[in-house]
Design a protein around this motif. Structure first.
Motif, PDB file in Angstrom:
ATOM      1  N   GLY A   1       0.816  -1.208   0.000  1.00 39.79           N
ATOM      2  CA  GLY A   1       0.000   0.000   0.000  1.00 39.79           C
ATOM      3  C   GLY A   1       0.852   1.261   0.000  1.00 39.79           C
ATOM      4  O   GLY A   1       0.547   2.239  -0.692  1.00 39.79           O
ATOM      5  N   GLY A   2       1.923   1.237   0.789  1.00 40.97           N
ATOM      6  CA  GLY A   2       2.820   2.387   0.796  1.00 40.97           C
ATOM      7  C   GLY A   2       3.452   2.612  -0.562  1.00 40.97           C
ATOM      8  O   GLY A   2       3.621   3.760  -1.005  1.00 40.97           O
ATOM      9  N   ASN A   3       3.784   1.523  -1.243  1.00 48.89           N
ATOM     10  CA  ASN A   3       4.355   1.642  -2.588  1.00 48.89           C
ATOM     11  C   ASN A   3       3.363   2.285  -3.550  1.00 48.89           C
ATOM     12  O   ASN A   3       3.719   3.157  -4.358  1.00 48.89           O
ATOM     13  CB  ASN A   3       4.761   0.258  -3.087  1.00 48.89           C
ATOM     14  N   LEU A   4       2.093   1.883  -3.448  1.00 46.86           N
ATOM     15  CA  LEU A   4       1.074   2.458  -4.329  1.00 46.86           C
ATOM     16  C   LEU A   4       0.825   3.927  -4.025  1.00 46.86           C
ATOM     17  O   LEU A   4       0.654   4.747  -4.936  1.00 46.86           O
ATOM     18  CB  LEU A   4      -0.234   1.665  -4.191  1.00 46.86           C
ATOM     19  N   LEU A   5       0.820   4.289  -2.734  1.00 48.56           N
ATOM     20  CA  LEU A   5       0.579   5.683  -2.362  1.00 48.56           C
ATOM     21  C   LEU A   5       1.704   6.601  -2.834  1.00 48.56           C
ATOM     22  O   LEU A   5       1.494   7.790  -3.056  1.00 48.56           O
ATOM     23  CB  LEU A   5       0.422   5.791  -0.837  1.00 48.56           C
ATOM     24  N   GLU A   6       2.893   6.037  -2.964  1.00 50.36           N
ATOM     25  CA  GLU A   6       4.017   6.822  -3.454  1.00 50.36           C
ATOM     26  C   GLU A   6       4.050   6.911  -4.979  1.00 50.36           C
ATOM     27  O   GLU A   6       4.969   7.491  -5.561  1.00 50.36           O
ATOM     28  CB  GLU A   6       5.336   6.208  -2.956  1.00 50.36           C
ATOM     29  N   GLY A   7       3.055   6.342  -5.617  1.00 53.40           N
ATOM     30  CA  GLY A   7       2.979   6.421  -7.061  1.00 53.40           C
ATOM     31  C   GLY A   7       3.559   5.226  -7.783  1.00 53.40           C
ATOM     32  O   GLY A   7       3.625   5.210  -9.017  1.00 53.40           O
TER      33      GLY A   7
END
Length: 246
Positions: free
Chosen positions: A18-24
């Motif tokens: 999820g953190g990876n996705l939030l960072e684009g």
């Protein structure tokens, strides 16, 4: 089913992705076959190399404890010991012979057989504590398999990163080749650190907790059987063992 283990695994890896996705970023950016082969294959291979066959078999058999841990029923265990004490008080130690024959737990069965044979309390304690120590050490040695993988994974991730950078350096003149090499370098590091800290080390610590609880339950049985050998009152035995409920 241990719901905390399920929640822990899901939450840990969901936070990472999820953190990876939030960072684009994208999930595809973290999917890299060469990096996975280097990290997972290298980590498992190194751990297998250092583990004897008996320890490896035990480690694999313990893995199910992560999600299906053995539940040590301390209250029921105290009740069993007290019922043995009542039988011994009513029928003598020989009255425990039929109970010993029907007992399914090997550790309890051995203690009852020692009682029936009229062994001295010191002898019973020595024999049962030896069995306890040996079993506990065997399980801790098995847990070392997962602990060792938790130690090797980040280092092998760095090896994967270095290999990726070597690939990059060999193709500096070709920009099309730079991307895959850099991906292997960074993704291998993520795989190694995440595999160790989100799975392997927590697995080892969870197994240690299960082993510790099992050892405490067996200590309860030892103290109860010794108390029966000493001829203590069943009510006094129950009060003595009640401390294990806390």
């Amino acid at each position: 089913m241990d719901i905390l283990s399920v929640v822990g695994v899901i939450l840990g890896f969901t936070a990472l992705l999820g953190g990876n996705l939030l960072e684009g970023g994208s999930w595809a950016a973290l999917a890299n076959g060469p990096a996975a082969l280097i990290v997972f294959g290298g980590t498992i291979g190194a751990a297998i190399l250092q583990t004897p066959m008996r320890g490896l078999r035990r480690a694999l058999s313990l893995f199910k404890w992560i999600f299906l841990p053995p539940r040590q029923q301390f209250k029921q265990g105290i009740g069993r010991v007290v019922s043995w004490a009542h039988s011994a008080r009513r029928d003598g130690l020989l009255g425990l012979e039929n109970i010993a024959d029907k007992e399914k737990d090997k550790f309890s069965k051995k203690g009852l057989q020692l009682l029936v044979d009229g062994s001295e309390p010191e002898v019973i304690r020595h024999v049962m504590e030896t069995d306890l120590i040996v079993a506990e050490q065997r399980d801790h040695d098995a847990v070392q398999f997962y602990e060792s993988m938790g130690g090797y994974a980040p280092t092998i991730g760095i090896i994967g990163a270095v290999m990726g950078l070597i690939h990059v350096m060999r193709h500096l003149a070709d920009p099309a080749e730079l991307g895959p090499g850099i991906a292997i370098a960074f993704v291998a590091t993520i795989y190694g650190v995440a595999f160790a800290n989100l799975f392997l080390l927590p697995v080892a610590n969870k197994l240690k907790a299960c082993i510790r609880e099992q050892s405490q339950f067996r200590e309860l049985l030892i103290e109860g059987i010794i108390a029966i050998a000493d001829g203590e009152n069943p009510k006094a035995i129950e009060m003595k063992l009640s401390g294990y409920l806390h």
